[in-house]
Each structure stands twice: as structure tokens, then as C-alpha cells.
Motif scaffolding. Sequence first.
Motif, PDB file in Angstrom:
ATOM      1  N   VAL A  60      26.012   7.200  43.463  1.00 23.07           N
ATOM      2  CA  VAL A  60      26.034   6.400  42.234  1.00 23.07           C
ATOM      3  C   VAL A  60      24.970   5.305  42.302  1.00 23.07           C
ATOM      4  O   VAL A  60      24.924   4.521  43.253  1.00 23.07           O
ATOM      5  CB  VAL A  60      27.428   5.767  42.002  1.00 23.07           C
ATOM      6  CG1 VAL A  60      27.434   4.954  40.714  1.00 23.07           C
ATOM      7  CG2 VAL A  60      28.514   6.840  41.974  1.00 23.07           C
ATOM      8  N   LEU A  61      24.130   5.259  41.253  1.00 23.52           N
ATOM      9  CA  LEU A  61      23.107   4.228  41.136  1.00 23.52           C
ATOM     10  C   LEU A  61      23.544   3.080  40.228  1.00 23.52           C
ATOM     11  O   LEU A  61      23.199   1.922  40.456  1.00 23.52           O
ATOM     12  CB  LEU A  61      21.815   4.822  40.566  1.00 23.52           C
ATOM     13  CG  LEU A  61      21.142   5.906  41.396  1.00 23.52           C
ATOM     14  CD1 LEU A  61      19.967   6.493  40.630  1.00 23.52           C
ATOM     15  CD2 LEU A  61      20.696   5.351  42.744  1.00 23.52           C
ATOM     16  N   HIS A  62      24.300   3.426  39.161  1.00 21.32           N
ATOM     17  CA  HIS A  62      24.693   2.420  38.171  1.00 21.32           C
ATOM     18  C   HIS A  62      25.971   2.864  37.469  1.00 21.32           C
ATOM     19  O   HIS A  62      26.152   4.047  37.202  1.00 21.32           O
ATOM     20  CB  HIS A  62      23.569   2.246  37.133  1.00 21.32           C
ATOM     21  CG  HIS A  62      23.863   1.227  36.094  1.00 21.32           C
ATOM     22  ND1 HIS A  62      23.704  -0.107  36.301  1.00 21.32           N
ATOM     23  CD2 HIS A  62      24.344   1.355  34.833  1.00 21.32           C
ATOM     24  CE1 HIS A  62      24.054  -0.769  35.214  1.00 21.32           C
ATOM     25  NE2 HIS A  62      24.451   0.106  34.304  1.00 21.32           N
ATOM     26  N   GLY A  63      26.839   1.912  37.172  1.00 15.77           N
ATOM     27  CA  GLY A  63      28.042   2.203  36.414  1.00 15.77           C
ATOM     28  C   GLY A  63      29.247   2.466  37.308  1.00 15.77           C
ATOM     29  O   GLY A  63      29.194   2.302  38.526  1.00 15.77           O
ATOM     30  N   THR A  64      30.336   2.894  36.647  1.00 13.60           N
ATOM     31  CA  THR A  64      31.597   3.163  37.334  1.00 13.60           C
ATOM     32  C   THR A  64      32.117   4.513  36.875  1.00 13.60           C
ATOM     33  O   THR A  64      32.259   4.751  35.673  1.00 13.60           O
ATOM     34  CB  THR A  64      32.638   2.071  36.999  1.00 13.60           C
ATOM     35  OG1 THR A  64      32.104   0.794  37.340  1.00 13.60           O
ATOM     36  CG2 THR A  64      33.934   2.302  37.766  1.00 13.60           C
ATOM     37  N   ILE A  65      32.386   5.386  37.832  1.00 16.51           N
ATOM     38  CA  ILE A  65      32.919   6.704  37.501  1.00 16.51           C
ATOM     39  C   ILE A  65      34.220   6.936  38.253  1.00 16.51           C
ATOM     40  O   ILE A  65      34.475   6.299  39.289  1.00 16.51           O
ATOM     41  CB  ILE A  65      31.928   7.847  37.830  1.00 16.51           C
ATOM     42  CG1 ILE A  65      31.631   7.923  39.337  1.00 16.51           C
ATOM     43  CG2 ILE A  65      30.659   7.720  37.014  1.00 16.51           C
ATOM     44  CD1 ILE A  65      30.841   9.154  39.760  1.00 16.51           C
ATOM     45  N   GLU A  66      35.025   7.831  37.702  1.00 20.03           N
ATOM     46  CA  GLU A  66      36.143   8.393  38.450  1.00 20.03           C
ATOM     47  C   GLU A  66      35.737   9.819  38.738  1.00 20.03           C
ATOM     48  O   GLU A  66      35.496  10.599  37.812  1.00 20.03           O
ATOM     49  CB  GLU A  66      37.433   8.358  37.636  1.00 20.03           C
ATOM     50  CG  GLU A  66      38.607   8.966  38.403  1.00 20.03           C
ATOM     51  CD  GLU A  66      39.880   8.956  37.590  1.00 20.03           C
ATOM     52  OE1 GLU A  66      40.711   8.054  37.834  1.00 20.03           O
ATOM     53  OE2 GLU A  66      40.020   9.830  36.717  1.00 20.03           O
ATOM     54  N   HIS A  67      35.604  10.132  40.020  1.00 19.22           N
ATOM     55  CA  HIS A  67      35.183  11.476  40.386  1.00 19.22           C
ATOM     56  C   HIS A  67      36.396  12.246  40.874  1.00 19.22           C
ATOM     57  O   HIS A  67      37.160  11.758  41.699  1.00 19.22           O
ATOM     58  CB  HIS A  67      34.098  11.453  41.466  1.00 19.22           C
ATOM     59  CG  HIS A  67      33.314  12.717  41.482  1.00 19.22           C
ATOM     60  ND1 HIS A  67      33.752  13.841  42.125  1.00 19.22           N
ATOM     61  CD2 HIS A  67      32.154  13.044  40.877  1.00 19.22           C
ATOM     62  CE1 HIS A  67      32.877  14.813  41.930  1.00 19.22           C
ATOM     63  NE2 HIS A  67      31.912  14.355  41.171  1.00 19.22           N
ATOM     64  N   SER A  68      36.572  13.450  40.327  1.00 21.94           N
ATOM     65  CA  SER A  68      37.687  14.291  40.768  1.00 21.94           C
ATOM     66  C   SER A  68      37.142  15.441  41.598  1.00 21.94           C
ATOM     67  O   SER A  68      36.100  16.013  41.285  1.00 21.94           O
ATOM     68  CB  SER A  68      38.467  14.830  39.573  1.00 21.94           C
ATOM     69  OG  SER A  68      37.704  15.769  38.853  1.00 21.94           O
ATOM     70  N   VAL A  69      37.859  15.727  42.673  1.00 16.33           N
ATOM     71  CA  VAL A  69      37.592  16.896  43.511  1.00 16.33           C
ATOM     72  C   VAL A  69      38.952  17.532  43.745  1.00 16.33           C
ATOM     73  O   VAL A  69      39.815  16.939  44.402  1.00 16.33           O
ATOM     74  CB  VAL A  69      36.922  16.523  44.855  1.00 16.33           C
ATOM     75  CG1 VAL A  69      36.704  17.769  45.699  1.00 16.33           C
ATOM     76  CG2 VAL A  69      35.614  15.787  44.623  1.00 16.33           C
ATOM     77  N   GLY A  70      39.145  18.709  43.138  1.00 11.03           N
ATOM     78  CA  GLY A  70      40.483  19.311  43.170  1.00 11.03           C
ATOM     79  C   GLY A  70      41.451  18.399  42.435  1.00 11.03           C
ATOM     80  O   GLY A  70      41.183  17.963  41.319  1.00 11.03           O
ATOM     81  N   ASP A  71      42.574  18.056  43.082  1.00 11.71           N
ATOM     82  CA  ASP A  71      43.563  17.160  42.484  1.00 11.71           C
ATOM     83  C   ASP A  71      43.341  15.705  42.868  1.00 11.71           C
ATOM     84  O   ASP A  71      44.059  14.820  42.401  1.00 11.71           O
ATOM     85  CB  ASP A  71      44.977  17.579  42.916  1.00 11.71           C
ATOM     86  CG  ASP A  71      45.384  18.926  42.344  1.00 11.71           C
ATOM     87  OD1 ASP A  71      44.910  19.265  41.235  1.00 11.71           O
ATOM     88  OD2 ASP A  71      46.161  19.638  43.009  1.00 11.71           O
ATOM     89  N   ILE A  89      36.426  22.396  42.917  1.00 11.09           N
ATOM     90  CA  ILE A  89      36.341  22.073  41.485  1.00 11.09           C
ATOM     91  C   ILE A  89      36.216  20.556  41.363  1.00 11.09           C
ATOM     92  O   ILE A  89      36.998  19.811  41.959  1.00 11.09           O
ATOM     93  CB  ILE A  89      37.580  22.587  40.740  1.00 11.09           C
ATOM     94  CG1 ILE A  89      37.633  24.117  40.818  1.00 11.09           C
ATOM     95  CG2 ILE A  89      37.586  22.114  39.299  1.00 11.09           C
ATOM     96  CD1 ILE A  89      38.917  24.726  40.310  1.00 11.09           C
ATOM     97  N   HIS A  90      35.232  20.104  40.585  1.00 11.25           N
ATOM     98  CA  HIS A  90      34.974  18.674  40.503  1.00 11.25           C
ATOM     99  C   HIS A  90      34.329  18.298  39.166  1.00 11.25           C
ATOM    100  O   HIS A  90      33.845  19.154  38.438  1.00 11.25           O
ATOM    101  CB  HIS A  90      34.073  18.226  41.658  1.00 11.25           C
ATOM    102  CG  HIS A  90      32.712  18.847  41.627  1.00 11.25           C
ATOM    103  ND1 HIS A  90      32.477  20.130  42.063  1.00 11.25           N
ATOM    104  CD2 HIS A  90      31.524  18.372  41.202  1.00 11.25           C
ATOM    105  CE1 HIS A  90      31.196  20.411  41.916  1.00 11.25           C
ATOM    106  NE2 HIS A  90      30.585  19.366  41.386  1.00 11.25           N
ATOM    107  N   ASN A  91      34.326  16.990  38.895  1.00 15.07           N
ATOM    108  CA  ASN A  91      33.576  16.432  37.771  1.00 15.07           C
ATOM    109  C   ASN A  91      33.563  14.918  37.880  1.00 15.07           C
ATOM    110  O   ASN A  91      34.266  14.331  38.695  1.00 15.07           O
ATOM    111  CB  ASN A  91      34.129  16.891  36.417  1.00 15.07           C
ATOM    112  CG  ASN A  91      35.324  16.092  35.946  1.00 15.07           C
ATOM    113  OD1 ASN A  91      36.202  15.759  36.727  1.00 15.07           O
ATOM    114  ND2 ASN A  91      35.362  15.794  34.664  1.00 15.07           N
ATOM    115  N   ALA A  92      32.753  14.297  37.031  1.00 15.45           N
ATOM    116  CA  ALA A  92      32.647  12.840  36.978  1.00 15.45           C
ATOM    117  C   ALA A  92      33.005  12.367  35.574  1.00 15.45           C
ATOM    118  O   ALA A  92      32.543  12.934  34.587  1.00 15.45           O
ATOM    119  CB  ALA A  92      31.242  12.389  37.347  1.00 15.45           C
TER     120      ALA A  92
END
Length: 117
Positions: A60-71, A89-92
Motif C-alpha cells: 500500500v502506497l496511499h489510503g486505507t484498504i481492507e484486504h480479504s484472503v479467503g475468510d 481468493i482475495h480482493n481489496a
Amino acid sequence: MTVAFVPDNVVEEHDWGRLVWMVSGPLGNSTTMTVGRCYIQPGQQNPRHLHPNCDEVLHVLHGTIEHSVGDDRVRMTAGDTISIPSGAIHNAHNIGADEAVFVIAFLLRRRPRFVPE
């Protein structure tokens, strides 16, 4: 030595943000890696997906994310890095007020296969 100049980047626009590819085999500036930047708008998220043929590293360079990996879910801010195993399985999800920007890297010369969940 190979330099990836901004005019040579490949941009993919999406309804949630954009991907900017800077280094890859198809771009002609690496025989072993793919590196890009991901931009996600506030409140948006990229689709949950997996890469069956390689790990992914996200920084992460900037901002705030919630990253999911599986559950599992983890809140990440500037300076945080996650290694996502092949096949996970993942996403931001951008949970902040600003655009989230992060670097993504794969140890393959061609962008790894993207498989939607």
C-alpha cells in the motif's frame, strides 16, 4: 538495465478504479516479473479473484484498504505489505475517504491468470 517510462505504461480502466501495468514480458521490459499499480476509488473494491499459477505481493502506497484472503480480513494503510499465496481468493476494498493506491507484483513475465470467484 530497463527503465519503465510512464508513457509506456498500459492502463486498464474499471468501474471501481484502474490498473496501471509498468513491467511485464508483453511490455518488453522483464523476462520474469509483472509489476503494476492499482487505484481503487473510495467505497469501491475490485472483484474477489485468485491467481492459480503464482503468489501476489501487494504494497500500500496511499489510503486505507481492507484486504480479504479467503475468510480472513486485514486493514492495511500506507507502508503495509501482504503476500497472497497462489490459489487464495482475495480482493481489496477501499474503506478510506481517499483513493487507495498500491503496488502489485507477480513472479511471472505475463500477468497471471485472473479467475473470478
